[in-house]
Design a protein around this motif. Structure first.
Motif, PDB file in Angstrom:
ATOM      1  N   TRP A   1      37.429  30.709 -14.156  1.00 37.47           N
ATOM      2  CA  TRP A   1      37.887  30.027 -15.361  1.00 37.47           C
ATOM      3  C   TRP A   1      36.737  29.212 -15.930  1.00 37.47           C
ATOM      4  O   TRP A   1      36.357  28.180 -15.379  1.00 37.47           O
ATOM      5  CB  TRP A   1      39.081  29.127 -15.046  1.00 37.47           C
ATOM      6  CG  TRP A   1      39.611  28.355 -16.231  1.00 37.47           C
ATOM      7  CD1 TRP A   1      39.468  28.672 -17.553  1.00 37.47           C
ATOM      8  CD2 TRP A   1      40.367  27.141 -16.182  1.00 37.47           C
ATOM      9  NE1 TRP A   1      40.080  27.744 -18.344  1.00 37.47           N
ATOM     10  CE2 TRP A   1      40.656  26.785 -17.542  1.00 37.47           C
ATOM     11  CE3 TRP A   1      40.842  26.346 -15.160  1.00 37.47           C
ATOM     12  CZ2 TRP A   1      41.382  25.644 -17.858  1.00 37.47           C
ATOM     13  CZ3 TRP A   1      41.571  25.202 -15.480  1.00 37.47           C
ATOM     14  CH2 TRP A   1      41.836  24.870 -16.809  1.00 37.47           C
ATOM     15  N   GLY A   2      36.151  29.699 -17.016  1.00 36.72           N
ATOM     16  CA  GLY A   2      35.126  28.953 -17.717  1.00 36.72           C
ATOM     17  C   GLY A   2      35.784  28.007 -18.697  1.00 36.72           C
ATOM     18  O   GLY A   2      36.056  28.381 -19.847  1.00 36.72           O
ATOM     19  N   VAL A   3      36.045  26.781 -18.258  1.00 33.69           N
ATOM     20  CA  VAL A   3      36.761  25.818 -19.094  1.00 33.69           C
ATOM     21  C   VAL A   3      35.962  25.523 -20.352  1.00 33.69           C
ATOM     22  O   VAL A   3      36.499  25.476 -21.461  1.00 33.69           O
ATOM     23  CB  VAL A   3      37.015  24.519 -18.301  1.00 33.69           C
ATOM     24  CG1 VAL A   3      37.825  23.530 -19.145  1.00 33.69           C
ATOM     25  CG2 VAL A   3      37.735  24.823 -16.994  1.00 33.69           C
TER      26      VAL A   3
ATOM     27  N   LYS B   1      29.878  24.785 -20.011  1.00 34.89           N
ATOM     28  CA  LYS B   1      29.156  24.044 -18.989  1.00 34.89           C
ATOM     29  C   LYS B   1      29.993  23.763 -17.742  1.00 34.89           C
ATOM     30  O   LYS B   1      29.484  23.185 -16.768  1.00 34.89           O
ATOM     31  CB  LYS B   1      28.647  22.717 -19.557  1.00 34.89           C
ATOM     32  CG  LYS B   1      27.604  22.882 -20.656  1.00 34.89           C
ATOM     33  CD  LYS B   1      27.157  21.521 -21.182  1.00 34.89           C
ATOM     34  CE  LYS B   1      26.100  21.688 -22.268  1.00 34.89           C
ATOM     35  NZ  LYS B   1      24.840  22.239 -21.733  1.00 34.89           N
ATOM     36  N   LEU B   2      31.248  24.159 -17.707  1.00 34.21           N
ATOM     37  CA  LEU B   2      32.122  23.879 -16.565  1.00 34.21           C
ATOM     38  C   LEU B   2      32.918  25.127 -16.220  1.00 34.21           C
ATOM     39  O   LEU B   2      33.637  25.658 -17.061  1.00 34.21           O
ATOM     40  CB  LEU B   2      33.071  22.717 -16.878  1.00 34.21           C
ATOM     41  CG  LEU B   2      34.080  22.365 -15.778  1.00 34.21           C
ATOM     42  CD1 LEU B   2      33.364  21.904 -14.509  1.00 34.21           C
ATOM     43  CD2 LEU B   2      35.049  21.272 -16.271  1.00 34.21           C
ATOM     44  N   THR B   3      32.776  25.569 -14.955  1.00 34.25           N
ATOM     45  CA  THR B   3      33.435  26.792 -14.501  1.00 34.25           C
ATOM     46  C   THR B   3      34.095  26.545 -13.152  1.00 34.25           C
ATOM     47  O   THR B   3      33.479  25.978 -12.241  1.00 34.25           O
ATOM     48  CB  THR B   3      32.429  27.944 -14.368  1.00 34.25           C
ATOM     49  OG1 THR B   3      31.788  28.162 -15.621  1.00 34.25           O
ATOM     50  CG2 THR B   3      33.129  29.220 -13.929  1.00 34.25           C
ATOM     51  N   PHE B   4      35.358  26.983 -13.032  1.00 31.87           N
ATOM     52  CA  PHE B   4      36.080  26.947 -11.768  1.00 31.87           C
ATOM     53  C   PHE B   4      36.269  28.385 -11.274  1.00 31.87           C
ATOM     54  O   PHE B   4      36.390  29.321 -12.076  1.00 31.87           O
ATOM     55  CB  PHE B   4      37.453  26.291 -11.918  1.00 31.87           C
ATOM     56  CG  PHE B   4      37.393  24.837 -12.291  1.00 31.87           C
ATOM     57  CD1 PHE B   4      37.039  23.877 -11.355  1.00 31.87           C
ATOM     58  CD2 PHE B   4      37.696  24.419 -13.576  1.00 31.87           C
ATOM     59  CE1 PHE B   4      36.976  22.530 -11.695  1.00 31.87           C
ATOM     60  CE2 PHE B   4      37.649  23.086 -13.934  1.00 31.87           C
ATOM     61  CZ  PHE B   4      37.288  22.137 -12.983  1.00 31.87           C
TER      62      PHE B   4
ATOM     63  N   SER C   1      35.599  26.800  -5.914  1.00 37.72           N
ATOM     64  CA  SER C   1      34.333  26.220  -6.364  1.00 37.72           C
ATOM     65  C   SER C   1      34.453  25.696  -7.785  1.00 37.72           C
ATOM     66  O   SER C   1      35.288  26.149  -8.579  1.00 37.72           O
ATOM     67  CB  SER C   1      33.203  27.252  -6.289  1.00 37.72           C
ATOM     68  OG  SER C   1      33.408  28.305  -7.217  1.00 37.72           O
ATOM     69  N   ALA C   2      33.577  24.716  -8.085  1.00 37.27           N
ATOM     70  CA  ALA C   2      33.425  24.170  -9.428  1.00 37.27           C
ATOM     71  C   ALA C   2      31.942  24.055  -9.723  1.00 37.27           C
ATOM     72  O   ALA C   2      31.185  23.484  -8.929  1.00 37.27           O
ATOM     73  CB  ALA C   2      34.098  22.807  -9.538  1.00 37.27           C
ATOM     74  N   ASN C   3      31.519  24.607 -10.856  1.00 37.56           N
ATOM     75  CA  ASN C   3      30.106  24.623 -11.253  1.00 37.56           C
ATOM     76  C   ASN C   3      29.993  23.890 -12.584  1.00 37.56           C
ATOM     77  O   ASN C   3      30.538  24.329 -13.593  1.00 37.56           O
ATOM     78  CB  ASN C   3      29.638  26.079 -11.385  1.00 37.56           C
ATOM     79  CG  ASN C   3      28.136  26.188 -11.484  1.00 37.56           C
ATOM     80  OD1 ASN C   3      27.463  25.248 -11.870  1.00 37.56           O
ATOM     81  ND2 ASN C   3      27.611  27.365 -11.145  1.00 37.56           N
ATOM     82  N   TRP C   4      29.270  22.751 -12.576  1.00 36.45           N
ATOM     83  CA  TRP C   4      29.228  21.881 -13.754  1.00 36.45           C
ATOM     84  C   TRP C   4      27.784  21.633 -14.153  1.00 36.45           C
ATOM     85  O   TRP C   4      26.981  21.130 -13.371  1.00 36.45           O
ATOM     86  CB  TRP C   4      29.929  20.566 -13.439  1.00 36.45           C
ATOM     87  CG  TRP C   4      30.082  19.635 -14.614  1.00 36.45           C
ATOM     88  CD1 TRP C   4      30.025  19.957 -15.933  1.00 36.45           C
ATOM     89  CD2 TRP C   4      30.331  18.228 -14.539  1.00 36.45           C
ATOM     90  NE1 TRP C   4      30.224  18.836 -16.708  1.00 36.45           N
ATOM     91  CE2 TRP C   4      30.424  17.752 -15.888  1.00 36.45           C
ATOM     92  CE3 TRP C   4      30.511  17.335 -13.500  1.00 36.45           C
ATOM     93  CZ2 TRP C   4      30.660  16.424 -16.179  1.00 36.45           C
ATOM     94  CZ3 TRP C   4      30.756  16.003 -13.792  1.00 36.45           C
ATOM     95  CH2 TRP C   4      30.829  15.556 -15.120  1.00 36.45           C
ATOM     96  N   ASP C   5      27.460  21.982 -15.382  1.00 32.52           N
ATOM     97  CA  ASP C   5      26.156  21.660 -15.965  1.00 32.52           C
ATOM     98  C   ASP C   5      26.265  20.238 -16.500  1.00 32.52           C
ATOM     99  O   ASP C   5      26.811  19.998 -17.577  1.00 32.52           O
ATOM    100  CB  ASP C   5      25.854  22.658 -17.082  1.00 32.52           C
ATOM    101  CG  ASP C   5      24.403  22.624 -17.496  1.00 32.52           C
ATOM    102  OD1 ASP C   5      23.604  21.999 -16.786  1.00 32.52           O
ATOM    103  OD2 ASP C   5      24.079  23.231 -18.528  1.00 32.52           O
ATOM    104  N   LEU C   6      25.733  19.283 -15.742  1.00 38.28           N
ATOM    105  CA  LEU C   6      25.975  17.874 -16.013  1.00 38.28           C
ATOM    106  C   LEU C   6      25.365  17.423 -17.342  1.00 38.28           C
ATOM    107  O   LEU C   6      24.293  17.907 -17.740  1.00 38.28           O
ATOM    108  CB  LEU C   6      25.415  17.018 -14.873  1.00 38.28           C
ATOM    109  CG  LEU C   6      26.070  17.237 -13.504  1.00 38.28           C
ATOM    110  CD1 LEU C   6      25.368  16.403 -12.447  1.00 38.28           C
ATOM    111  CD2 LEU C   6      27.544  16.885 -13.550  1.00 38.28           C
TER     112      LEU C   6
END
Length: 819
Positions: free
Chosen positions: A467-469, A472-475, A535-540
């Protein structure tokens, strides 16, 4: 992190033969930085799951690596996985396509690489790999030529041994074709127990003779090792995106180790005991010679809108181990009983009878072939669906024999036919304007089946959702269920006996020297795994190259194949007959062949934080390139959009094309939530985080890694480190037994290097220094070693510093020359 992240489902890449495909367009940035518009780079993996790390040319240069093999080793904190029962090596792609083996590219100079992408385990399915491996994609430059040598010497701060290596590499890359030839020689001298001050166990009530030779002078902690390797790859572009590659390798490893001296305990006429050691007939030794021949082939071929990748790989490893047998010293005791020999006198050679050395031979053969088809079978409202179908066959054989065993030679063969598929379905997509308010949602379904000749049918299946919210943020959430068969070596490797091995007996709380049996165990079972990953991937939003990856792993496995565990009372009770004790209860020998655990479970939480950026003033001579002695083409340094080290978003910073420096830092922290094991059905559940242990020092609840550094105008510095919290291993509770405490351990490595070719005045005076790099390094900078103590605060002999870390602090110097 999500550098150049694509929306929608994963789409396989077809090779692009145009010279300008994927050129990014630089845009000005108000703060003076160069910003790269996220156009597709040829060879880039397009995926709904963002990369964990993306490196451009300047980022790669900042590592100061001499080959892709050393670069991949430096990236270990980012490429390791917490999935399954342990982190395995990552899967590797070249220009977004499969290769037969990492041998094809491992010696390519990093200067030939335009970009590196580290991708999560979910992407492995797209290319027919297992879903418990991360994926590393190396993207080559269009044109590159070099011939280079690399000489390295390693010397420990405490002395005792040297490690020398020499490597020569020829590389040619032009229009999709390449040639890479590498020859490597390596030699490491031996290190003995005496050189690290190892205290030898003493037997109570037994006298020794001070003039006898010492066992520690003739036991090696590090074997005398020699290695020679010749590796070559030829690849040819066939036009229209098709290519073929052939690889071959020959290698010889020769190890020689010392296992101590012949010894005897005399019983004197008065009943006193005296231990004697002798150099006769010769110090006990073992020698292992392993010859490896490997070959591989790769064909990548577009078939309309689909891509075919066919790989074949084969190896033969022939190993011969010669193990000296202990001499027959019974005649010496007879002489003592007859009064013809004093227990303290010189030992007569005539009464020491040598026995034939044992010889163990094995030959391991393997051959694999796999075809994968990738493409899009249909278009959904959310975008193109992506399908990967694979089919292949793997054959392996093992033949082993040992002159010391009465059993007939082992001959094992295995065939493994497999087929599988992976389907990615885009559910919503901002790019397609379908369900855009929900972001980018995609679903993955995968399954495969194996027919293993000696284990029957095996299966694996899984599902995942991404899920690309926002960009910059993907679960992501994934589930895997799989079955695995033990390897042939685990089942049928030849039995080998090594004498004088230091062990710790947790039952009695003492260190001993015992005989250890290793080899295969034909009674091993089929393993079943169940694995969950969130997992959670966040481009801060702080900085331009900062990304955070948080992952949760949960694994439950049944009937797992494992190396023989730590010798605790639970282990000895679970595997009766594996430990042999004398009449006094001391360990004489241990059968350490592989075993099956009934069940293991584990869960952990891991957070990874990546930083990076440019620094310093522009360098007017930047476009001369990092190694002026090499011919690298295609684009000027910095023209390829990098997404920059560690992270990125829809827009990522390019490498410092104006010659500024670049730095990056990766930090990872792991918290173990639970780790348990049940050795046998119905047995006690061992809590591996609370006093129980199966290997080494047990499992640390907390661990961390760091890796970082920078590169500026030819000067580079790298720092890496690891930390593991202390652990405890409980004793048996019997008299004399003791709980062992393993202290916290932090180790750091530092490496500095200078590109002499960038120093214009120096190269003008001495042209030899063009394309030359000099590097200095220190491994284990603080000379750290884990402290192990029992209940009294003393360190057991088995856990002496020399046993735990014989190398200690090691200094290295490297000279690399590119012509």
């Amino acid at each position: 992190m999500p550098a150049f992240a694509a929306s929608g489902a994963e789409a396989p890449i077809l090779p692009d033969t145009s010279a300008s495909a994927g050129d990014p367009e630089p845009d000005p940035d108000p703060d003076g930085d160069i910003v790269v518009v996220a156009t597709r780079v040829r060879g880039q993996v397009e995926t709904a799951v963002p990369p964990i790390v993306t490196l451009g040319e300047e980022d790669i240069a900042a590592y100061g690596a001499g080959s892709l093999q050393s670069l991949l080793a430096a990236l270990a904190p980012q490429t390791g996985t917490g999935r399954g029962r342990g982190g395995g090596a990552p899967s590797v792609l070249l220009n977004g396509l499969r290769i037969a083996s990492f041998r094809e590219i491992r010696s390519i100079p990093p200067e030939a690489i335009r970009r590196v992408e580290v991708l999560p385990e979910e992407v492995a399915l797209k290319y027919g790999f297992r879903p418990d491996q991360r994926v590393v994609n190396f993207i080559l430059k269009d044109s590159f030529r070099s011939f280079g040598t690399e000489t390295e010497a390693e010397l420990p701060g405490a002395g005792g041994f040297t490690n020398l290596s020499e490597e020569m590499t020829l590389t040619r890359i032009e229009k999709g074709s390449r040639l890479n030839l590498t020859g490597t020689l390596e030699r490491r001298s031996p290190l003995t127990e005496a050189e690290r001050g190892i205290i030898q166990p003493a037997t109570a009530g037994v006298a020794t003779i001070s003039t006898d030779p010492k066992q520690g002078d003739f036991r090696t902690l590090l074997a005398d090792a020699r290695s020679a390797v010749l590796n070559g790859t030829w690849a040819k572009s066939l036009g229209t995106g098709a290519s073929i590659a052939l690889n071959g390798l020959v290698q010889r490893n020769d190890n020689h180790s010392l296992n101590g001296l012949n010894s005897v305990i005399f019983t004197g006429p008065d009943g006193s005991l005296t231990q004697r050691t002798t150099l006769l007939p010769a110090p006990l030794a073992s020698r292992t010679v392993a010859d490896t021949v490997s070959g591989g082939a790769t064909l990548n071929l577009p078939l309309g809108a689909w891509q075919l990748a066919w790989t074949a790989d084969g190896s033969r490893v022939s190993t011969t181990t010669t193990i000296d047998s202990r001499a027959d010293l019974a005649g010496l005791q007879t002489l003592v009983d007859q009064g013809a020999l004093s227990p303290t006198a010189a030992l007569p050679a005539a009464a020491i009878l040598p026995l034939p050395a044992g010889i163990a031979r094995s030959r391991s053969d393997s051959a694999t072939t796999l075809a994968t088809f990738t493409g899009s079978p249909l278009r959904l409202p959310g975008g193109q669906a992506a399908l990967t179908v694979k089919a292949g066959f793997a054959w392996s054989a093992l033949r082993s024999e040992d002159s010391r065993q009465l059993a007939a030679p082992a001959r094992l063969r295995r065939g493994d036919a497999q087929a599988g598929l992976s389907l990615d379905l885009p559910i919503t997509s901002r790019r397609e304007g379908f369900g855009a308010a929900l972001g980018d949602i995609s679903l993955n379904l995968n399954a495969e089946a194996h027919n293993v000749s000696d284990f029957g049918s095996l299966s694996a299946w899984g599902a995942g959702i991404t899920w690309g919210v926002t960009p910059k943020l993907t679960f992501a959430a994934n589930y895997i269920a799989s079955e695995k068969a033990p390897g042939l070596a685990d089942l049928g490797a030849p039995a080998t006996v090594t004498t004088g091995v230091a062990l710790y007996d947790f039952t009695r709380g003492e260190s001993v020297l015992a005989a250890v049996i290793t080899g295969g165990n034909p009674a091993l079972k089929k393993e079943r795994q169940r694995d969950i990953k969130l997992s959670a991937n966040w481009d801060l939003p702080i900085g331009k190259e900062t990304g955070l990856l948080v992952e949760y792993f949960r694994n439950r496995s049944l009937d797992t194949t494992n190396a023989f565990p730590l010798l605790t009372p639970d282990v000895e009770a679970a595997f009766p007959g594996r430990v042999t004790r004398d009449n006094a209860g001391r360990i004489v020998s241990v059968d350490q062949r592989a075993v099956t655990f009934a069940e293991t479970t584990g869960s952990r939480l891991r957070a990874s934080l990546n930083f990076g950026g440019a620094f310093g003033k522009p360098d007017p001579a930047a476009r001369r390139g990092a190694f002026a002695g090499m011919r690298g083409g295609g684009r000027p340094n910095g023209a390829a959009g990098s997404g920059a080290g560690g992270s990125g978003g829809g827009r990522g910073r390019g490498p410092s094309a104006d010659g500024r420096g670049h730095w990056n830092l990766s930090l990872a922290f792991t918290q173990e939530l639970d780790e348990t094991a049940r050795l046998v059905p119905g047995g006690r559940v061992l809590d591996l985080l609370d006093g129980d242990a199966l290997s080494g020092a047990g499992i640390a609840r907390r661990s961390a890694t760091l890796e970082g550094g920078g590169f500026y105008r030819g000067f580079g510095l790298r720092l890496s480190g690891t930390y593991a919290a202390g652990t405890r291993v409980d004793g048996s509770g019997l008299p004399g037994a003791s709980t062992l405490r393993f202290g916290d351990l932090a180790t750091f490595n530092v490496r500095g290097f200078v590109d002499l070719g960038r120093m214009a005045k120096l190269t003008q005076r001495a042209p030899f220094f063009k394309g030359t790099r000099l590097a200095f390094g220190v491994n284990n900078l603080l000379d750290g070693v884990q402290k192990v103590t029992d209940q009294t605060g003393a360190t057991p002999l088995r856990y002496q510093r020399g046993y735990l870390n014989p190398e200690g602090r090691v200094f290295s110097i490297e000279l690399r020359k590119q012509f």
